[in-house]
Design a protein around this motif. Sequence first.
Motif, short mmCIF file in Angstrom:
data_model
loop_
_atom_site.label_atom_id
_atom_site.label_comp_id
_atom_site.label_asym_id
_atom_site.label_seq_id
_atom_site.Cartn_x
_atom_site.Cartn_y
_atom_site.Cartn_z
N GLN A 1 19.12 -34.61 -20.99
CA GLN A 1 17.98 -33.63 -20.83
C GLN A 1 16.78 -34.29 -19.85
O GLN A 1 15.79 -34.55 -19.96
N ASN A 2 17.47 -34.89 -18.62
CA ASN A 2 16.47 -35.62 -18.00
C ASN A 2 15.24 -34.94 -17.14
O ASN A 2 14.44 -35.59 -16.55
N GLN A 3 15.42 -33.64 -17.25
CA GLN A 3 14.26 -32.98 -16.88
C GLN A 3 13.84 -32.11 -18.16
O GLN A 3 14.75 -31.58 -18.99
N LEU A 4 12.49 -32.11 -18.42
CA LEU A 4 12.13 -31.78 -19.69
C LEU A 4 12.48 -30.21 -19.75
O LEU A 4 12.42 -29.45 -20.73
N THR A 5 12.61 -29.27 -18.49
CA THR A 5 12.96 -28.11 -18.56
C THR A 5 14.44 -27.81 -19.21
O THR A 5 15.33 -28.68 -18.80
N ASN A 6 14.45 -27.07 -20.09
CA ASN A 6 15.66 -26.81 -20.66
C ASN A 6 16.18 -25.49 -20.01
O ASN A 6 16.08 -24.54 -19.99
N LEU A 7 17.44 -25.85 -19.18
CA LEU A 7 18.23 -24.75 -18.31
C LEU A 7 19.00 -24.15 -19.13
O LEU A 7 19.27 -22.68 -18.57
N PHE A 8 20.04 -24.50 -20.05
CA PHE A 8 20.90 -23.66 -20.54
C PHE A 8 21.32 -24.41 -21.98
O PHE A 8 20.89 -25.33 -22.31
N GLN A 9 21.88 -23.02 -22.86
CA GLN A 9 22.50 -23.62 -23.95
C GLN A 9 23.94 -23.30 -23.81
O GLN A 9 24.51 -22.65 -23.35
N VAL A 10 24.85 -24.13 -24.75
CA VAL A 10 26.32 -23.86 -24.83
C VAL A 10 26.62 -24.16 -26.23
O VAL A 10 26.14 -24.95 -27.10
N TYR A 11 27.45 -23.11 -26.61
CA TYR A 11 27.94 -23.09 -28.05
C TYR A 11 29.18 -22.35 -27.89
O TYR A 11 29.43 -21.36 -27.30
N PRO A 12 30.06 -22.30 -29.04
CA PRO A 12 30.02 -23.18 -29.90
C PRO A 12 30.63 -24.73 -29.47
O PRO A 12 31.32 -24.79 -28.45
N ASN A 13 30.07 -25.91 -30.01
CA ASN A 13 30.71 -27.22 -29.36
C ASN A 13 30.64 -28.08 -30.56
O ASN A 13 29.67 -28.15 -31.22
N PRO A 14 31.97 -28.64 -30.94
CA PRO A 14 33.25 -28.48 -30.26
C PRO A 14 33.88 -26.92 -30.26
O PRO A 14 33.19 -26.21 -31.17
N SER A 15 34.58 -26.64 -29.50
CA SER A 15 35.43 -25.27 -29.71
C SER A 15 37.00 -25.49 -29.45
O SER A 15 37.44 -26.60 -28.72
N ALA A 16 37.54 -24.39 -29.48
CA ALA A 16 39.06 -24.56 -29.08
C ALA A 16 39.43 -24.17 -27.76
O ALA A 16 40.49 -24.27 -27.08
N GLY A 17 38.36 -24.16 -26.95
CA GLY A 17 38.25 -24.02 -25.43
C GLY A 17 37.60 -22.76 -24.82
O GLY A 17 37.51 -22.91 -23.52
N MET A 18 36.88 -21.87 -25.81
CA MET A 18 35.98 -20.83 -25.38
C MET A 18 34.33 -21.36 -25.41
O MET A 18 34.19 -21.49 -26.72
N PHE A 19 33.63 -21.18 -24.48
CA PHE A 19 32.10 -21.76 -24.56
C PHE A 19 31.38 -20.44 -24.17
O PHE A 19 31.75 -19.70 -23.14
N GLN A 20 30.19 -20.41 -24.81
CA GLN A 20 29.33 -19.49 -24.34
C GLN A 20 28.08 -20.22 -23.70
O GLN A 20 27.59 -21.33 -24.39
N LEU A 21 27.62 -19.73 -22.47
CA LEU A 21 26.79 -20.40 -21.70
C LEU A 21 25.44 -19.58 -21.65
O LEU A 21 25.68 -18.34 -21.25
N ASP A 22 24.25 -19.91 -22.20
CA ASP A 22 23.03 -19.13 -22.33
C ASP A 22 22.08 -19.43 -21.02
O ASP A 22 21.68 -20.56 -21.15
N MET A 23 21.82 -18.75 -20.14
CA MET A 23 20.90 -19.29 -18.71
C MET A 23 19.33 -19.05 -19.29
O MET A 23 19.09 -18.21 -19.53
#
Length: 507
Positions: A430-452
């Motif tokens: 998080q080297n910029q205080l701006t939070n750009l995206f979320q990723v979940y679930p993590n860990p996963s079986a290979g499928m991830f959801q990214l929220d911009m």
Amino acid sequence: MKKVFIALSSILCLSISLCGQTVQLDANNVRALIPSNPILFWTGSGSPVFNVPKSGTKNPVFTSTLWVGGMSNSNLYLAAETYRQNGNKDFQSGPVSTATLNPAGWAVVKVDKSIVDAYKTDSTLWLNPPAVFLNWPAHGDSASQEAKNLAPFVNVGGDPEKYEPQFGDYPAIKGDQCTYYIFNDNLTHTESQGNSLGIEVHRMVYEISDTVNSFLNNTVFVEYKLFNRSDRNYDSLWITAYSDFDLGNFNDDYIGTDSALNMTYVYNGLASDDGPNGYGANPPAAGMVLLNHPLTSSMFYTNDNTNTGNPASTTEYWNYMNGRWRDGTALTYGDSGNTGSSRAYFAFSGNPCDSSGWSERAVGMTPGDRRILGTTLFRNVYAGNDVSVVLAYVYAQDIGFDASLCKLKTEALALTNWYKQQPQTGLVEQNQLTNLFQVYPNPSAGMFQLDMLQGSLSITVFDIAGKVLLTKKTDTQHMQLEIPQAGMYWILAENEKGKQVRKVVVY
């Protein structure tokens, strides 16, 4: 057995000057011995000194030091020490130099903030600078081809290129008490037998006194700055924090990893930490938190000569740094970490506080004497470049069987959040205080959801070896990402507001 010969005495040196090549920090609730060698908290004889509380003699940590491995043109260069039990070493005091012997003056120096504050406001002190100011290793010897600028300082007057305490210049320190020490690996490596990297390490260890915030008052900060003084470009540089936790009685410990907190930790395997060095009922917990870079992997080994025990060659040190056992087989999920079929990147990554996931307690491991390694990875460290790793040793104690460990996780989170708000710092993830995206679930079986979270983003996915697997620009608020192969990966998101990196694991 490791510590049979260490139980008799404690080395105490309380002055601010050099004293037997060691000093001690005691600004907060931790008394920590800082010697003039790369191995923290112990001098090689007597008892370790990482006393918490500082008025007592109990230690949650025995030793801590640094392992470094670099790849250049497919060649491995490696420096790693444990606690010099056989007199072997991969590091020596002082900067990289052409001198045959480093001068005796390259010793650890301790400075108190109170002295710096007085010096900044009272110019009459400039006439007779404190000995610790004169010992501050600001410059190297050009005749021995040492780097000109070494330990940081604040220039007040005189020559702007020189450190001159008589003109008001003073050490640039952190915390309320600070130590500085320089060492290098430009010698024959008799412990790891690895090839010298040509690195120079600047180590600043400091404490902050804060009786309101226990996450600061029970913590020792360690900042390493590594300079590539060789003529090689390293394609990758692996830096490992070696922690030999001994929670009071060293023979009844469990270890674990919280990858979300970038922390390796120790907690007691039994309800009471018994024995002559034990904490007794309600034993504490302690951890090592990487503060400015993500934990790439963690690994552990036991104090024996089995395949899961003490390393004895360059290859075996390198294997441990890469999450593999001495024979090269990978760490796996479940049981003792060497019988499963699924690759693991973090040793005992479950949460004993809620009995979820893979932990030593969950699988019924016999408590014992462990070492645990926390590794972070840098890419493309060219000749003349430097990198920085900041970590902290934290401590917590509460009432109840696992209450201390649960409190430790809370303290580590508070410490990380505090550190991210400091003006000169910030996690790489998080080297910029701006939070750009979320990723979940993590860990996963290979499928991830990214929220911009901040509009359109350029997304890049690369594996642990740095190979780019996917590049995509998205203007949507949500995106599904599939990574079919098990392993650890990085997702980089960028736009005009900054960039953010998050690690994900596919099991």
